[in-house]
Motif scaffolding. Structure first.
Motif, mmCIF file in Angstrom:
data_model
loop_
_atom_site.group_PDB
_atom_site.id
_atom_site.type_symbol
_atom_site.label_atom_id
_atom_site.label_comp_id
_atom_site.label_asym_id
_atom_site.label_seq_id
_atom_site.Cartn_x
_atom_site.Cartn_y
_atom_site.Cartn_z
ATOM 1 N N SER A 155 14.830 92.667 11.806
ATOM 2 C CA SER A 155 14.768 91.790 11.569
ATOM 3 C C SER A 155 15.103 91.347 10.209
ATOM 4 O O SER A 155 16.164 90.423 9.627
ATOM 5 C CB SER A 155 14.163 91.317 12.222
ATOM 6 N N LYS B 62 17.967 75.446 7.022
ATOM 7 C CA LYS B 62 16.439 75.213 8.182
ATOM 8 C C LYS B 62 16.519 75.992 9.112
ATOM 9 O O LYS B 62 15.680 76.642 10.159
ATOM 10 C CB LYS B 62 16.240 73.919 8.479
ATOM 11 N N THR B 63 18.089 75.723 9.882
ATOM 12 C CA THR B 63 18.675 76.602 11.349
ATOM 13 C C THR B 63 18.598 77.735 11.042
ATOM 14 O O THR B 63 17.502 78.608 11.479
ATOM 15 C CB THR B 63 19.999 76.154 11.949
ATOM 16 N N CYS B 64 18.493 78.675 9.643
ATOM 17 C CA CYS B 64 18.101 80.555 9.785
ATOM 18 C C CYS B 64 16.997 80.242 9.404
ATOM 19 O O CYS B 64 16.475 81.143 10.045
ATOM 20 C CB CYS B 64 19.220 80.509 8.481
ATOM 21 N N GLU B 65 16.318 79.713 9.002
ATOM 22 C CA GLU B 65 15.089 79.571 8.547
ATOM 23 C C GLU B 65 14.600 79.985 9.637
ATOM 24 O O GLU B 65 13.447 80.444 10.065
ATOM 25 C CB GLU B 65 14.232 78.743 7.165
ATOM 26 N N TRP B 66 14.537 79.058 10.718
ATOM 27 C CA TRP B 66 13.812 78.651 11.798
ATOM 28 C C TRP B 66 14.266 79.584 13.058
ATOM 29 O O TRP B 66 13.432 80.497 13.634
ATOM 30 C CB TRP B 66 13.874 77.281 12.694
ATOM 31 N N HIS B 67 15.097 80.434 12.881
ATOM 32 C CA HIS B 67 15.785 81.576 14.032
ATOM 33 C C HIS B 67 15.283 82.794 13.593
ATOM 34 O O HIS B 67 15.060 83.549 13.791
ATOM 35 C CB HIS B 67 17.151 81.084 14.359
ATOM 36 N N THR B 68 15.115 83.084 11.986
ATOM 37 C CA THR B 68 14.861 84.168 11.464
ATOM 38 C C THR B 68 13.085 83.650 11.338
ATOM 39 O O THR B 68 12.622 85.595 11.600
ATOM 40 C CB THR B 68 15.500 85.013 10.603
ATOM 41 N N SER B 69 12.893 83.508 10.938
ATOM 42 C CA SER B 69 11.265 82.662 10.555
ATOM 43 C C SER B 69 10.818 83.262 9.107
ATOM 44 O O SER B 69 9.536 83.733 9.615
ATOM 45 C CB SER B 69 10.650 83.882 11.877
ATOM 46 N N TYR B 70 11.890 83.849 8.586
ATOM 47 C CA TYR B 70 11.815 84.367 7.149
ATOM 48 C C TYR B 70 12.303 83.128 6.154
ATOM 49 O O TYR B 70 12.989 82.030 6.606
ATOM 50 C CB TYR B 70 12.779 85.417 6.948
ATOM 51 N N SER B 71 11.671 82.761 5.343
ATOM 52 C CA SER B 71 11.825 81.487 4.241
ATOM 53 C C SER B 71 12.509 82.256 2.866
ATOM 54 O O SER B 71 12.480 83.771 3.032
ATOM 55 C CB SER B 71 10.855 81.185 3.483
ATOM 56 N N GLN C 295 10.769 84.857 1.054
ATOM 57 C CA GLN C 295 10.487 85.501 1.649
ATOM 58 C C GLN C 295 11.275 86.697 1.433
ATOM 59 O O GLN C 295 10.809 87.956 1.456
ATOM 60 C CB GLN C 295 10.141 85.799 2.780
#
Length: 129
Positions: free
Chosen positions: A76, A98-107, A110
């Motif tokens: 992932s 922020k949508t990508c960060e939320w779906h992937t859970s990676y900032s 990171q």
């Protein structure tokens, strides 16, 4: 099953074997771990990708498949980093929403180490075998 085994097999199966068969049947023989491809599909939807972004992301992931160093990253994580690099390459800086960060859970922070590795593989791709 016992009759079929008497005809085909040399030894009769144990009842424990039938339990394992039942478990496999319940799982529908779906016992593999998710690969990078599974995460790529999900994350590309979240990124509202177009064809160029998809192609570049998949190319970057394929470059990682032959690199031993990439084993330390989760599938992932590699998928998210590849999409991040592809977005940055195609559309410019600060594309990790922020949508990508939320779906992937990676900032974005990171993803930097993995992203740098992928970019270096991309730079070396033209001279590789």
């Amino acid at each position: 099953m016992l009759l079929a085994c008497k005809y085909v097999e040399v030894s009769v199966p144990l009842m424990e074997d039938f339990v394992l068969i039942m478990i496999l049947n319940t799982l529908q023989f779906n016992m593999s771990v998710p690969t990078t491809y599974v995460f790529m599909r999900r994350f590309l939807k979240a990124a509202q990708s177009d064809r160029k972004l998809e192609l570049l992301s998949f190319f970057l992931v394929e470059l990682c498949l032959v690199e031993y160093e990439m084993i330390k990253f989760l599938p992932s994580f590699i998928a998210a980093a590849a999409i991040y690099i592809a977005q940055t390459t195609l559309y410019g800086v600060q594309q990790w929403s922020k949508t990508c960060e939320w779906h992937t859970s990676y900032s974005e922070d990171q993803l930097m180490e993995c992203s740098r590795s992928i970019v270096s593989y991309h730079q070396k791709a033209a001279t590789g075998n």
